[in-house]
Enzyme design. Structure first.
Site, PDB file in Angstrom:
ATOM      1  N   GLY A  42      36.949  35.588  40.200  1.00  0.00           N
ATOM      2  CA  GLY A  42      36.371  36.038  38.942  1.00  0.00           C
ATOM      3  C   GLY A  42      35.286  37.052  39.184  1.00  0.00           C
ATOM      4  O   GLY A  42      35.289  37.748  40.177  1.00  0.00           O
ATOM      5  N   SER A  43      34.350  37.151  38.271  1.00  0.00           N
ATOM      6  CA  SER A  43      33.231  38.075  38.438  1.00  0.00           C
ATOM      7  C   SER A  43      32.418  38.155  37.172  1.00  0.00           C
ATOM      8  O   SER A  43      32.888  37.835  36.087  1.00  0.00           O
ATOM      9  CB  SER A  43      33.704  39.491  38.783  1.00  0.00           C
ATOM     10  OG  SER A  43      34.373  39.523  40.000  1.00  0.00           O
ATOM     11  N   ASN A  44      31.187  38.627  37.336  1.00  0.00           N
ATOM     12  CA  ASN A  44      30.364  39.094  36.226  1.00  0.00           C
ATOM     13  C   ASN A  44      30.086  40.571  36.442  1.00  0.00           C
ATOM     14  O   ASN A  44      29.939  41.019  37.581  1.00  0.00           O
ATOM     15  CB  ASN A  44      29.018  38.363  36.176  1.00  0.00           C
ATOM     16  CG  ASN A  44      29.160  36.854  36.094  1.00  0.00           C
ATOM     17  OD1 ASN A  44      29.945  36.342  35.310  1.00  0.00           O
ATOM     18  ND2 ASN A  44      28.389  36.154  36.903  1.00  0.00           N
TER      19      ASN A  44
END
Length: 762
Positions: A216-218
């Site tokens: 995932g990631s921000n």
């Protein structure tokens, strides 16, 4: 299922398709690179051309991660069982046997040849240089930083090995999630592969569901209207595995006058995947788009190895692959396996969900299997001058496999693009072609017996059958854009992105990480770099804001309940954080929330599309049935925690660690499911939780007059080798949440007190 074993004898033990380190390989000439290493082992590589640049990258990477890359190449070649036997797993948690069969099928010689032929001269030169640089290091390696030296699987590499790794990366968002299912596909009545029990497929499905969280990631890109200095600002916070084929590596690449880019790259790739240059910074987040579709095949009643399309009976193609398996006696045996393929793609089987019986079967088409543009795409991004230029390059090539792109530039532009390789089906065909039961379970499934349900073609698309760039979400703003693995919809609530194909983006509830980010970004106050940094380092558990007040109310209403006493005491003292000194209340909260998520109708305020940032919210304790279920969920959570033996006074930093040698490094952060922006995935290992993924490479980039200013780190450190001085140094920084300046200019690099230099030529 068509698997058979043939003994190949002792000679097979001595023969390998990868050449040993000392082999007399044809070596390219005219290679040259200058490498400067700054603190924490970050290489700054300068060369006059792509071949030299790749040469420097391969050498530097081998110095830190030769063993990791060599083992991942063994995986991508389908040779794990040859070297390690049938027992054991790859870094992706696939058993060796199905892993080998899958990659032997994926990376067949004709596929590699077609991929190579599609590459530009610049990309070919980067790959040739990378292999040469890696091999040079192996020839010189003395074991000081290469703990696997002498192992038979540590071999010189070729460009084909780098292509294998690239193709492995490409299918992470598609058929790679169905490796077990592809291996298990066999006609009714055929012998089934022993490794394909129902439990194995439950694990495989869980692995598929975890994909967006573990990869995932921000990301936040701030524009001139909100940044404190009126210029762009970018936070990149990708969440990736801490080991294996998706482990990031920091580097800085320069070809004077043509290229100057710094950031992080995945193993075996001679490009920067997430990074920044003089006037631009960009990052990626795993998107919610579909990068494959399943097709339900109507089988020919006369033969389950044939299927019907528009009433015509077509034969399934049988593709044989062969692997070698080392037995307990050290001898190699040859295992042959048949993969069945339709016009759509390979057949896959998940018992009880995707079955192959007398009437139907399922095939999978992965859009990225035909994406030969991925390396060219990232190298093009590396050369982009600003947001507008980056957008043009991405929309022209359409080579991004399964991620969103967010960027900010010196001029104060903030960009979001859901521009990846997505199947294209004309909107009017979707109602008739979609299979609702599977779609409801998150599987994009279409009717295979009707040729109209094959992917549509648009001449504007860079690849036949994918969605053209003009029909994919893009948002250019001067305030901000953000994403935390949600759809394009609420990238910026002031400009909702709606009305796209369900294969591209849907208006579904956003996750707690995005809600947390938007709660911090709303308003008109200027945003400082420190504000974005603190969003990560605060380790705030956003879901606690929605649930904990009512949960503590339930505790007060049940003060005499012994089964809840320890949990309630811990929750009452908890600071709603996942910091090192946060109490055991976080452990109780996680176990409770896992159960709460399974309850129907438990939210006081369910999700409301008119109030997506504020809902869901609260626990419906005023409904007796819900109160009873929630009380039981908390009691069960408490029993689980107490059974694990966690002491009452335990801190989160005592429990969640990264083990380096004989020492444990405490790691802040927590499960992103609960709104922890600093998302960390850990698994139980004895008396502690061992980190396996999450926050990886961090960069926070601004653009002052003197040039880009970047802060960040690589959470798991540059080297995966225990003998390296850079095996744990940045992990200790991450534990203390001490982000560092990332030196970009020559002045910054040359002023580094730990500077090392090396020029390599051949």
């Amino acid at each position: 299922m068509g698997m058979r074993t043939v003994l190949t004898g002792l000679a097979g033990m001595l023969l390998g398709s990868m050449m040993p380190v000392q082999a007399d390989m044809p070596r390219p000439t005219g290679l040259a690179a200058d490498i400067r290493w700054t603190a924490y082992g970050v290489p700054h590589i300068r060369a006059k051309d792509e071949r030299g640049l790749g040469y420097g990258i391969g050498y530097a990477y081998a110095r830190d991660n030769a063993c990791l890359l060599a083992e991942e190449i063994v995986t991508a070649r389908g040779e794990r069982a040859r070297y390690f036997g049938s027992e054991g797993k790859s870094s992706a948690e696939l058993d060796n046997l199905p892993s080998d069969i899958f990659y032997a099928w994926l990376n067949q010689p004709e596929a590699l040849q077609a991929f190579w032929q599609a590459q530009t001269p610049a990309v070919r030169q980067l790959l040739e240089g990378y292999a040469a640089g890696f091999n040079r290091f192996l020839r010189e390696a003395d074991g000081k930083t290469t703990s696997c030296l002498g192992q038979p699987w540590l071999r010189a590499i070729a460009t084909d090995d780098l292509l294998r790794l690239t193709r492995r990366l490409l299918v992470e968002g598609g058929v790679g999630q169905f490796a077990d299912a592809l291996v298990a596909a066999a006609p009714p009545g055929a012998e089934k592969v022993a490794l394909s029990g129902e439990q194995a497929f439950q694990v495989a499905e869980q692995r598929r569901q975890r994909f967006r969280l573990e990869r995932g990631s921000n990301a936040i890109a701030v524009g001139s209207e909100r940044s404190a200095d009126g210029k762009g600002m970018l936070l990149a916070n990708p969440h990736f595995p801490w080991n294996g084929a998706m482990r990031f590596y920091q580097m800085h690449l320069t070809i004077p006058g043509r290229l100057d880019v710094m950031g992080a790259s995945l193993p075996g790739l001679p490009v920067v995947n997430i990074g920044f240059s003089r006037h631009l910074a960009w990052t990626h987040t795993v998107d919610t788009s579909s990068h494959f579709t399943l097709y339900r095949l109507a089988l020919d009643p006369k033969d389950p190895r044939r299927y019907l399309v528009d009433g015509r009976s077509l034969p399934l193609e049988e593709k044989s692959v062969a692997i070698e398996v080392r037995g307990a006696d050290g001898k190699l045996s040859r295992v042959e396996h048949k993969v069945y393929q339709s016009i759509y793609g390979p057949l896959v089987v998940w018992p009880g969900k995707l079955d192959w019986n007398r009437s139907e079967a399922y095939a999978l088409r992965d859009a990225n299997l035909e994406n030969t543009r991925v390396l060219q795409q990232w190298y093009s991004i590396n050369q982009a001058s600003d947001v507008a230029d980056l957008r043009r390059r991405v929309e022209a090539l359409q080579g991004i496999p399964w991620v969103n792109t967010l960027a900010a530039d010196e001029q104060g532009n903030a960009l979001y693009m859901n521009q990846s390789v997505v199947p294209y089906l004309k909107p009017e065909l979707i109602p008739a072609c979609a299979i609702p039961q599977l779609v409801a379970e998150g599987l994009p499934a279409l009717q295979g017996q009707d040729s109209r349900c094959a992917w549509s073609r648009d001449p504007a698309a860079a690849q036949a059958g994918i969605t053209p760039a003009a029909q994919l979400p893009v948002l250019l703003r001067r305030d901000f854009v953000q994403n935390s693995n949600d759809s394009a919809w609420l990238t910026n609530p002031a400009s909702p992105l709606q009305g796209f194909s369900p294969l591209v983006s849907q208006e579904k509830p956003i996750g707690p990480r995005a809600r947390y980010a938007l709660s911090r970004l709303q308003g008109k106050q200027p945003l400082e770099a420190k504000t974005l940094e603190e969003m990560v380092t605060a380790n705030h558990v956003f879901s606690a804001d929605q649930v904990l007040p009512d949960l503590l109310r339930l505790c007060r209403d049940n003060q005499g309940e012994k089964s809840l006493a320890r949990a309630c005491a811990a929750l009452a003292q908890w600071d709603r954080g996942a910091n090192l000194d946060s109490g055991s209340g976080f452990v109780y909260f996680q176990r409770f929330m896992q159960r709460f998520a399974e309850l129907d109708g438990a939210w006081k305020e369910p999700f409301d599309a008119q109030r997506p940032l504020d809902t869901p919210q609260g626990i419906a304790l005023d409904r007796p049935q819900v109160a009873t279920q929630v009380r039981q969920a908390l009691a069960d959570a408490a029993a689980e925690v107490e059974k694990s033996g966690i002491p009452d006074g335990a801190r989160w930093g005592d429990l969640q660690v990264s083990t380096r040698g004989q020492e444990r490094i405490a790691i802040p952060g927590g499960d992103g499911h609960f709104g922890v922006y600093n998302a960390i995935q850990s698994v139980r290992k004895g008396d502690h939780l061992e980190v396996v993924g999450g926050t990886s490479y961090i960069q926070l980039v601004t653009f002052p007059e003197e040039g880009p200013k970047a802060r960040g780190l690589l959470a798991f450190s540059q080297s995966s080798d225990p003998r390296s001085p850079h095996y744990r140094d940045q992990t200790e920084l991450f534990s203390r949440q001490q982000w560092q300046t990332l030196p970009f200019s020559d002045r910054q690099i040359d002023a580094d007190p730990q500077l090392q230099r090396l020029s390599i030529r051949e």
